[in-house]
Design a protein around this motif. Structure first.
Motif, short mmCIF file in Angstrom:
data_model
loop_
_atom_site.label_atom_id
_atom_site.label_comp_id
_atom_site.label_asym_id
_atom_site.label_seq_id
_atom_site.Cartn_x
_atom_site.Cartn_y
_atom_site.Cartn_z
N CYS A 166 -0.85 0.09 6.23
CA CYS A 166 0.52 0.35 6.65
C CYS A 166 1.36 0.90 5.49
O CYS A 166 1.39 0.29 4.42
CB CYS A 166 1.16 -0.93 7.19
SG CYS A 166 2.87 -0.70 7.72
N PRO A 167 2.04 2.04 5.69
CA PRO A 167 2.87 2.58 4.60
C PRO A 167 4.10 1.75 4.31
O PRO A 167 4.76 1.95 3.29
CB PRO A 167 3.25 3.97 5.13
CG PRO A 167 3.17 3.86 6.61
CD PRO A 167 2.04 2.89 6.88
N MET A 168 4.44 0.80 5.19
CA MET A 168 5.63 -0.02 4.98
C MET A 168 5.36 -1.26 4.13
O MET A 168 6.29 -2.00 3.82
CB MET A 168 6.20 -0.46 6.34
CG MET A 168 6.52 0.68 7.29
SD MET A 168 7.61 1.91 6.57
CE MET A 168 9.11 0.96 6.41
N LEU A 169 4.12 -1.49 3.75
CA LEU A 169 3.80 -2.67 2.94
C LEU A 169 4.20 -2.46 1.49
O LEU A 169 3.82 -1.46 0.87
CB LEU A 169 2.30 -2.98 3.01
CG LEU A 169 1.80 -4.08 2.05
CD1 LEU A 169 2.39 -5.43 2.43
CD2 LEU A 169 0.29 -4.15 2.03
N HIS A 170 4.98 -3.40 0.94
CA HIS A 170 5.33 -3.40 -0.48
C HIS A 170 4.57 -4.55 -1.14
O HIS A 170 4.89 -5.72 -0.91
CB HIS A 170 6.84 -3.58 -0.66
CG HIS A 170 7.65 -2.49 -0.03
ND1 HIS A 170 7.66 -1.20 -0.50
CD2 HIS A 170 8.46 -2.50 1.05
CE1 HIS A 170 8.45 -0.46 0.26
NE2 HIS A 170 8.93 -1.23 1.21
N VAL A 171 3.58 -4.20 -1.94
CA VAL A 171 2.72 -5.21 -2.55
C VAL A 171 3.43 -5.88 -3.71
O VAL A 171 4.03 -5.21 -4.57
CB VAL A 171 1.39 -4.57 -3.02
CG1 VAL A 171 0.50 -5.62 -3.69
CG2 VAL A 171 0.66 -3.94 -1.84
N ASN A 172 3.37 -7.20 -3.74
CA ASN A 172 3.91 -7.97 -4.86
C ASN A 172 2.98 -7.80 -6.07
O ASN A 172 1.76 -7.96 -5.93
CB ASN A 172 3.99 -9.45 -4.47
CG ASN A 172 4.74 -10.27 -5.50
OD1 ASN A 172 4.65 -10.03 -6.70
ND2 ASN A 172 5.47 -11.27 -5.04
#
Length: 245
Positions: A166-172
């Motif tokens: 998913c392009p909306m995932l912001h990985v910590n």
């Protein structure tokens, strides 16, 4: 006019290409190598008058970066610039734009202020308890194992919780070790699928690996950026009573 892409081996749909020429009676698009040689000749000519151009090398892609940098510096919100460039993730556009984080925040705040001025005043009202609860629950649902989901408020997950793709995932950044574990597991699954002749499974795993590695590079790049100091907000006061709100 269409153009053949030597990398993807396909013809593009009809588009208004910037660099065109007449090839006999047929219009054609300039070759990238030809454009680069034209730019090199122009830089050599400019270097005779402006020494700062001496030794500089430009590529056609550099003008794409200059174009979006000028737009954002002129006040265009960066998420609109991302849409113009066809980027799925605004962080990709930030890598193109030669502006500081403070400028991005300032442009965004100016855009919000403009939108507030043209919005009908009767739409400004106090939220109900149910609306506020729903708002908080939306952000709770955006918390996932690897970080947070950036989907807009009021929208469901469009990718069936396949977060890696998913392009909306912001990985910590703290989950980079988890990405390494997922990559190792995917590589083991790929080896097993390839040995069993499951071409479809292998292709799907390769796609997931591509997204995973791209997110890892993006997360590492964000982790190296300095933090932006937004300052301490000042309390608002009611002009009629001079009381703090």
């Amino acid at each position: 006019m269409t153009r053949y892409d030597p990398h993807d081996k396909v013809w593009s749909p009809p588009m208004p290409f910037l660099f065109q020429r007449q090839n006999g009676t047929v219009p054609a698009v300039f070759n990238i190598g030809t454009i680069q040689k034209m730019i090199e000749r122009r830089c050599l000519a400019l270097a005779e008058v402006h020494p700062g151009f001496k030794g500089l090398k430009f590529t056609p892609h550099d003008f794409r970066r200059i174009f979006i940098t000028e737009l954002v510096n002129s006040g265009l919100p960066i998420h609109i610039g991302a849409a113009l460039l066809g980027h799925l993730n605004v962080q990709t556009t930030r890598g193109y734009v030669a502006v500081f984080d403070e400028d991005v925040i300032r442009h965004y705040l100016e855009h919000l202020e403009h939108r507030r001025q043209i919005r009908p005043t009767d739409e400004y009202r106090d939220t109900t308890s149910d609306e506020w609860t729903e708002f908080e629950e939306h952000f709770d649902r955006r918390k996932v194992e690897l970080g947070s989901c950036g989907r807009p408020y009021g929208t469901p997950c469009q990718h069936e919780h396949a977060c890696i793709r998913c392009p909306m995932l912001h990985v910590n950044p703290k989950m980079l070790t988890r990405l390494a574990e997922l990559e190792a597991d995917l590589l083991n699954r790929r080896t097993r699928a390839e040995a069993e002749g499951k071409a479809g499974e292998t292709e799907g795993i390769d796609l997931t690996l591509t997204f995973l590695r791209a997110k890892r590079e993006e997360t590492q790049r964000r982790a190296r950026r300095p933090a932006v100091d937004l300052g301490i907000p000042k309390p608002r006061t009611d002009p009629s009573t001079r009381e703090t709100l």
